[in-house]
Design an enzyme around this catalytic site. Structure first.
Site, PDB file in Angstrom:
ATOM      1  N   ALA A 186       0.834  -1.202   0.000  1.00  0.00           N
ATOM      2  CA  ALA A 186       0.000   0.000   0.000  1.00  0.00           C
ATOM      3  C   ALA A 186       0.868   1.251   0.000  1.00  0.00           C
ATOM      4  O   ALA A 186       1.923   1.278   0.634  1.00  0.00           O
ATOM      5  CB  ALA A 186      -0.899   0.002   1.234  1.00  0.00           C
TER       6      ALA A 186
ATOM      7  N   GLY B 183       1.239  -5.567   0.782  1.00  0.00           N
ATOM      8  CA  GLY B 183       0.303  -5.933  -0.291  1.00  0.00           C
ATOM      9  C   GLY B 183       1.012  -6.484  -1.518  1.00  0.00           C
ATOM     10  O   GLY B 183       0.443  -7.283  -2.267  1.00  0.00           O
TER      11      GLY B 183
ATOM     12  N   GLU C 230       1.467 -10.005  -0.777  1.00  0.00           N
ATOM     13  CA  GLU C 230       0.145 -10.658  -0.864  1.00  0.00           C
ATOM     14  C   GLU C 230      -0.291 -10.846  -2.312  1.00  0.00           C
ATOM     15  O   GLU C 230      -0.979 -11.808  -2.641  1.00  0.00           O
ATOM     16  CB  GLU C 230      -0.883  -9.830  -0.082  1.00  0.00           C
ATOM     17  CG  GLU C 230      -0.644  -9.908   1.425  1.00  0.00           C
ATOM     18  CD  GLU C 230      -1.532  -8.970   2.219  1.00  0.00           C
ATOM     19  OE1 GLU C 230      -1.525  -7.760   1.928  1.00  0.00           O
ATOM     20  OE2 GLU C 230      -2.243  -9.445   3.128  1.00  0.00           O
TER      21      GLU C 230
ATOM     22  N   GLU D 257       3.338  -5.444   7.909  1.00  0.00           N
ATOM     23  CA  GLU D 257       2.195  -4.651   8.385  1.00  0.00           C
ATOM     24  C   GLU D 257       2.189  -4.478   9.900  1.00  0.00           C
ATOM     25  O   GLU D 257       1.837  -3.431  10.426  1.00  0.00           O
ATOM     26  CB  GLU D 257       0.874  -5.309   7.944  1.00  0.00           C
ATOM     27  CG  GLU D 257       0.533  -5.134   6.464  1.00  0.00           C
ATOM     28  CD  GLU D 257       1.111  -6.208   5.573  1.00  0.00           C
ATOM     29  OE1 GLU D 257       2.091  -6.877   5.983  1.00  0.00           O
ATOM     30  OE2 GLU D 257       0.599  -6.395   4.453  1.00  0.00           O
TER      31      GLU D 257
HETATM   32  N1  CO8 Z   1       4.504   3.504   0.003  1.00  0.00           N
HETATM   33  C1  CO8 Z   1       4.917   4.694  -0.460  1.00  0.00           C
HETATM   34  N2  CO8 Z   1       6.216   4.983  -0.673  1.00  0.00           N
HETATM   35  C2  CO8 Z   1       7.102   4.018  -0.365  1.00  0.00           C
HETATM   36  C3  CO8 Z   1       6.735   2.762   0.136  1.00  0.00           C
HETATM   37  C4  CO8 Z   1       5.339   2.502   0.317  1.00  0.00           C
HETATM   38  N3  CO8 Z   1       4.852   1.322   0.732  1.00  0.00           N
HETATM   39  N4  CO8 Z   1       7.850   2.029   0.340  1.00  0.00           N
HETATM   40  C5  CO8 Z   1       8.882   2.819  -0.024  1.00  0.00           C
HETATM   41  N5  CO8 Z   1       8.447   4.010  -0.439  1.00  0.00           N
HETATM   42  C6  CO8 Z   1       9.213   5.174  -0.886  1.00  0.00           C
HETATM   43  C7  CO8 Z   1       9.981   5.776   0.278  1.00  0.00           C
HETATM   44  O1  CO8 Z   1       9.120   6.598   1.038  1.00  0.00           O
HETATM   45  C8  CO8 Z   1      11.049   6.533  -0.461  1.00  0.00           C
HETATM   46  O2  CO8 Z   1      10.480   7.703  -1.000  1.00  0.00           O
HETATM   47  P1  CO8 Z   1      11.310   9.105  -0.995  1.00  0.00           P
HETATM   48  O3  CO8 Z   1      12.489   8.848  -1.897  1.00  0.00           O
HETATM   49  O4  CO8 Z   1      10.335  10.093  -1.528  1.00  0.00           O
HETATM   50  O5  CO8 Z   1      11.726   9.345   0.422  1.00  0.00           O
HETATM   51  C9  CO8 Z   1      11.370   5.617  -1.619  1.00  0.00           C
HETATM   52  O6  CO8 Z   1      10.231   4.751  -1.773  1.00  0.00           O
HETATM   53  C10 CO8 Z   1      12.593   4.760  -1.363  1.00  0.00           C
HETATM   54  O7  CO8 Z   1      12.419   4.147  -0.102  1.00  0.00           O
HETATM   55  P2  CO8 Z   1      13.605   4.103   0.989  1.00  0.00           P
HETATM   56  O8  CO8 Z   1      14.359   5.382   1.003  1.00  0.00           O
HETATM   57  O9  CO8 Z   1      12.997   3.649   2.282  1.00  0.00           O
HETATM   58  O10 CO8 Z   1      14.539   2.988   0.337  1.00  0.00           O
HETATM   59  P3  CO8 Z   1      15.316   1.815   1.070  1.00  0.00           P
HETATM   60  O11 CO8 Z   1      16.082   1.100   0.004  1.00  0.00           O
HETATM   61  O12 CO8 Z   1      16.051   2.296   2.257  1.00  0.00           O
HETATM   62  O13 CO8 Z   1      14.161   0.827   1.632  1.00  0.00           O
HETATM   63  C11 CO8 Z   1      12.150  -0.476   1.539  1.00  0.00           C
HETATM   64  C12 CO8 Z   1      13.277   0.215   0.733  1.00  0.00           C
HETATM   65  C13 CO8 Z   1      12.708  -1.650   2.337  1.00  0.00           C
HETATM   66  C14 CO8 Z   1      11.138  -0.974   0.515  1.00  0.00           C
HETATM   67  C15 CO8 Z   1      11.519   0.543   2.509  1.00  0.00           C
HETATM   68  O14 CO8 Z   1      11.179   1.736   1.788  1.00  0.00           O
HETATM   69  C16 CO8 Z   1      10.286   0.054   3.190  1.00  0.00           C
HETATM   70  O15 CO8 Z   1      10.367  -0.694   4.145  1.00  0.00           O
HETATM   71  N6  CO8 Z   1       9.084   0.465   2.691  1.00  0.00           N
HETATM   72  C17 CO8 Z   1       7.823   0.154   3.333  1.00  0.00           C
HETATM   73  C18 CO8 Z   1       7.290  -1.173   2.856  1.00  0.00           C
HETATM   74  C19 CO8 Z   1       6.059  -1.528   3.660  1.00  0.00           C
HETATM   75  O16 CO8 Z   1       6.006  -1.418   4.869  1.00  0.00           O
HETATM   76  N7  CO8 Z   1       5.009  -2.038   2.936  1.00  0.00           N
HETATM   77  C20 CO8 Z   1       3.776  -2.431   3.534  1.00  0.00           C
HETATM   78  C21 CO8 Z   1       2.763  -1.354   3.384  1.00  0.00           C
HETATM   79  S1  CO8 Z   1       1.260  -1.742   4.224  1.00  0.00           S
HETATM   80  C22 CO8 Z   1       0.455  -2.765   3.105  1.00  0.00           C
HETATM   81  O17 CO8 Z   1       0.938  -3.072   2.064  1.00  0.00           O
HETATM   82  C23 CO8 Z   1      -0.891  -3.213   3.521  1.00  0.00           C
HETATM   83  C24 CO8 Z   1      -1.592  -3.995   2.418  1.00  0.00           C
HETATM   84  C25 CO8 Z   1      -2.959  -3.449   2.185  1.00  0.00           C
HETATM   85  C26 CO8 Z   1      -3.787  -4.230   1.228  1.00  0.00           C
HETATM   86  C27 CO8 Z   1      -3.230  -4.476  -0.157  1.00  0.00           C
HETATM   87  C28 CO8 Z   1      -2.800  -3.292  -0.925  1.00  0.00           C
HETATM   88  C29 CO8 Z   1      -1.997  -3.646  -2.136  1.00  0.00           C
END
Ligand code: CO8
Length: 261
Positions: free
Chosen positions: A67, A112, A115, A135
């Site tokens: 998400a 997601g 998933e 999550e």
């Molecule tokens: N949403 C929006 N932006 C994101 C997300 C995300 N899920 N993940 C990463 N980004 C963005 C970061 O904010 C960053 O943006 P910016 O450059 O503007 O600051 C950019 O991507 C790069 O991210 P990082 O600087 O953090 O890069 P890293 O290499 O250090 O880390 C990771 C990469 C490991 C992917 C890290 O960004 C991370 O952990 N992201 C979060 C992932 C997460 O928690 N996902 C779960 C979200 S909740 C969910 O999916 C619920 C499901 C709901 C139902 C189904 C829907 C499809």
């Protein structure tokens, strides 16, 4: 608004659907969910030339990071619930899609995104893929099938540890534990998935749909119910033109010409 999904026709009844927000690591926002629901719920379902779908993500870094947490920032509880209902409808349309869906995963498949891979029929992944359901670290829990599909893919005890810690796991682990069918050098997973999709698409379409339906419908049912489902699907195939064509083509030593009837 730019489109979130790209469709590419590879011929032979195989379509590649690409999550196309590489600048956001293919995070799922509301617009992407709406597009995917329309695609799997209606557009692709209505086409009579589709035989298999490959689902992948644009760019090097991610299949999808789940998400869109930027869109979700500051969302009211009501807006969150509405968005989640849309996500559920979207994932339902994938789970109920009548043709095989193969996920080709490179980079991160988180939340997601993980998933989505779990909701596909099976997964081919790049050796650099990273999976996880984080999550719980965000104050929520998996809500697009994760709590049900991960235990079925990996076993309950391993799934509990992964979901309750929110820890990521590697492509190698995902492969060893049975979530991923095959690993490939990064960049080769998509072609590999397309090749498998083509082999499936070359088989009798009613039989492919029927076998998928029997497996999906039977896996959680008592064995006797699953076996009865198999018989009922099989009986319908027995009356098909393609059943006769398959045997005829074998004996005439030629490639069958399926009619999908
Ligand atoms: N949403 C929006 N932006 C994101 C997300 C995300 N899920 N993940 C990463 N980004 C963005 C970061 O904010 C960053 O943006 P910016 O450059 O503007 O600051 C950019 O991507 C790069 O991210 P990082 O600087 O953090 O890069 P890293 O290499 O250090 O880390 C990771 C990469 C490991 C992917 C890290 O960004 C991370 O952990 N992201 C979060 C992932 C997460 O928690 N996902 C779960 C979200 S909740 C969910 O999916 C619920 C499901 C709901 C139902 C189904 C829907 C499809």
């Amino acid at each position: 608004m730019t489109r979130r999904l790209q469709l590419s026709e590879t011929g032979g009844g195989v379509v590649v659907v690409t999550l196309d927000r590489p600048q956001a690591m293919n995070a799922f926002d509301t617009a992407m969910a709406e597009e995917m629901l329309a695609l799997f719920g209606t557009t692709l379902r209505r086409r009579d030339d589709i035989r298999a779908v490959v689902l992948t993500g644009a760019g090097e870094r991610a299949f999808s990071v789940g998400a869109d947490l930027k869109e979700r920032a500051g969302m009211s509880n009501d807006a969150w619930r509405k968005q989640h209902a849309l996500y559920r409808d979207t994932f339902e349309s994938l789970w109920n899609f009548p043709w095989p869906v193969i996920a080709a995963v490179r980079g991160y498949a988180l939340g997601g995104g993980c998933e989505l891979a779990l909701g596909a029929d099976f997964v081919h992944a790049a050796e650099n893929a990273v999976f996880g359901l984080p999550e719980i670290t965000l104050g929520i829990m998996p809500g697009a099938g994760g709590t049900q599909l991960l235990p079925r893919a990996l076993g309950l005890r391993r799934a509990k540890e992964l979901i309750l810690t929110g820890e990521k796991f590697s492509a190698r682990e995902a492969h060893d534990w049975g979530l991923v069918n095959a690993l490939h050098p990064p960049g080769e997973e998509l072609e590999a998935a397309i090749a498998v999709a083509r082999r499936i698409a070359a088989n009798a379409p009613l039989a492919v749909q029927g076998a998928k339906r029997a497996m999906d419908g039977g896996i959680d049912a008592p064995l006797k119910v699953g076996l009865a489902l198999e018989v009922s699907v099989h009986q319908r195939l027995s009356a098909s033109d393609d059943r006769a064509e398959g045997v005829r083509a074998f004996n005439e030593k030629r490639t069958p010409e399926w009619k999908f009837r």
